[in-house]
Design a protein around this motif. Structure first.
Motif, PDB file in Angstrom:
ATOM      1  N   THR A   1      52.883  24.500  12.657  1.00  0.00           N
ATOM      2  CA  THR A   1      53.904  23.576  13.118  1.00  0.00           C
ATOM      3  C   THR A   1      54.771  24.227  14.162  1.00  0.00           C
TER       4      THR A   1
ATOM      5  N   ASP B   1      61.035  22.420  13.094  1.00  0.00           N
ATOM      6  CA  ASP B   1      61.046  21.524  11.940  1.00  0.00           C
ATOM      7  C   ASP B   1      62.036  22.019  10.876  1.00  0.00           C
ATOM      8  N   THR B   2      61.950  21.474   9.566  1.00  0.00           N
ATOM      9  CA  THR B   2      63.023  21.798   8.608  1.00  0.00           C
ATOM     10  C   THR B   2      62.698  22.232   7.163  1.00  0.00           C
TER      11      THR B   2
ATOM     12  N   ARG C   1      66.512  27.798   9.692  1.00  0.00           N
ATOM     13  CA  ARG C   1      65.938  26.464   9.927  1.00  0.00           C
ATOM     14  C   ARG C   1      64.439  26.562  10.204  1.00  0.00           C
ATOM     15  N   HIS C   2      64.042  27.580  10.953  1.00  0.00           N
ATOM     16  CA  HIS C   2      62.618  27.724  11.248  1.00  0.00           C
ATOM     17  C   HIS C   2      61.829  28.096   9.993  1.00  0.00           C
TER      18      HIS C   2
ATOM     19  N   THR D   1      61.388  25.067   8.011  1.00  0.00           N
ATOM     20  CA  THR D   1      60.388  24.214   8.646  1.00  0.00           C
ATOM     21  C   THR D   1      58.976  24.621   8.237  1.00  0.00           C
TER      22      THR D   1
ATOM     23  N   SER E   1      56.034  22.659   5.889  1.00  0.00           N
ATOM     24  CA  SER E   1      54.860  22.214   6.632  1.00  0.00           C
ATOM     25  C   SER E   1      53.623  22.077   5.737  1.00  0.00           C
TER      26      SER E   1
END
Length: 417
Positions: free
Chosen positions: A94, A98-99, A221-222, A225, A229
């Motif tokens: 990903t 994203d989160t 945050r990464h 994410t 995923s």
């Protein structure tokens, strides 16, 4: 001459200190020259790898050397990924934006047990020594994977003392993410996910030490994410992350990054809770109460005003802001904004010299005018003109901005009244 209000003083070095500096510079340049010679001949083995370790400990901002270190790893210190080795490679990785989910106690296969040595992640690698890494031999897959796991954990440990000393160095964070991505690409889902979950624990510890480090917040945050995923059999982590922002805000009301994360999570949180109109309205009330209480304690705090602004402009349905309670009527929105304006005016009794108060009053009043489309009351226009006048006094560096806004609102004539 001063910097940030602190007077600069001349620094004098002894001859011994100068000599030490000269020796450090010579050592640094020697390392650079050796690495250049190695890379010029495409030598990316053990010797070059250890040279990068020495140089990066002296200067982790040297981005090109991080790239050389990557080349050393993929050129032999890590085994070549083989098709079908890890289920996690079946799905594309990903993006970095994203989160998040809660850390689960994923168990690792037995062959990786030796790699889970109980090291404190904030002290691992502090000695700066790196175990010898062997080129991948022609062994079975389990043996190669165990060696790769050890290599990646060693690399992660290597960067920790560097992060402790240079917590805002982009290249260390970037390299750490690259190393973790190698785990995703090379190992089966259970192993890779466990490594990423450990990383989330490390970031939590780092944010306990430095709550406002925006590099660490972005990194968190990464990591979240990736844990969410499909590549890592992820699931939503919105709920625990939202609770994490609440915890961090209660520890430090001035934590801008925690407030920002909270604002980004709210739309997903409400959608995943399948919130109806009544729940959304109650949620909005609770958030306004939270930040209003914080403003009563620290009205000079910019981070609080930014979050409050996000909520109020949400009511005014500003472009680009996902509405929290989209079914509120115009009259209900007007009532909300008016209540906030009244509460903020009350702050002026005790805090007449804080520019954020005047800025909020101007912004919310003009938003109210746009929301209702009604004719402006003379008293409101006089108030806005006076608030802009105070802003010119309290924020002279942005005087032009306030003058322009006064002109746009056609309030110039009110200033003289």
């Amino acid at each position: 001459m001063t910097s940030h209000g602190v007077a600069r003083t001349a620094r004098f070095r002894t001859d011994e200190q100068r000599q030490q500096d000269i020796e450090r510079i010579q050592k640094y340049r020697s390392l650079e020259d050796q690495i250049r010679l190695q890379t010029a001949d495409s030598h990316y083995g053990q010797e070059t790898f250890h040279l990068t370790s020495k140089l990066l400990r002296l200067n982790p901002e040297y981005y090109s050397i991080w790239n050389v270190r990557r080349r050393c790893l993929i050129s032999g210190l890590l085994s070549k990924p083989s098709a079908g080795l890890s289920p996690s490679k079946a799905s594309p990785s990903t993006s970095a934006t994203d989160t998040l989910t809660t850390s689960s106690a994923a168990s690792l296969p037995s062959y990786s047990t030796k790699t889970q040595q109980a090291l404190d992640p904030l002290t691992a690698g502090r000695s700066g020594t790196i175990p010898e890494l062997e080129s991948a031999p022609a062994a079975d897959d389990a043996s190669r994977q165990e060696q790769d796991i050890n290599t990646i954990r060693t690399e992660l440990a290597f960067t920790i003392p560097l992060l402790m000393e240079f917590p805002k160095c982009y290249w260390i964070w970037n390299y750490r993410l690259w190393t973790l991505q190698q785990a995703t690409e090379r190992f089966d889902v259970a192993v890779a996910r466990h490594i990423w979950e450990e990383e989330l624990g490390l970031v939590s510890k780092m944010l306990t030490r430095d709550r406002r480090n925006f590099h660490a917040w972005g990194y968190r945050r990464h990591v979240v994410t990736q844990l969410e995923s499909p590549v890592l059999d992820g699931r939503s982590m919105v709920e625990p992350e939202f609770e994490y922002t609440t915890k961090m805000i209660h520890v430090d009301l001035s934590n801008f990054s925690a407030w920002h994360n909270r604002s980004q999570l709210i739309p997903r949180l409400l959608d995943e809770r399948k919130a109806d109109d009544a729940f959304r309205k109650a949620f909005l009330d609770k958030e306004l109460d939270l930040v209003r209480e914080a403003l009563n304690v620290g009205p000079e705090d910019q981070s609080l005003w930014f979050y409050h602004q996000n909520l109020v402009l949400n009511l005014a349905e500003q472009p680009g802001i996902s509405p929290i309670a989209p079914k509120l009527t115009i009259d209900e929105r007007k009532s909300y904004i008016l209540r906030e304006i009244v509460d903020i005016k009350d702050l002026l009794d005790d805090y007449a010299d804080i520019k954020w108060i005047y800025e909020a009053l101007v912004e919310y009043t003009t938003a109210l005018w746009q929301l209702t489309g009604q004719a402006r009351e003379d008293e409101e226009q006089r108030d806005v003109a006076q608030w802009l006048g105070r802003l010119r006094e309290l924020d002279p560096m942005r005087k032009g901005r306030w003058v322009d806004l006064e002109t746009q609102l056609n309030l110039a004539c009110r200033t003289a009244e």
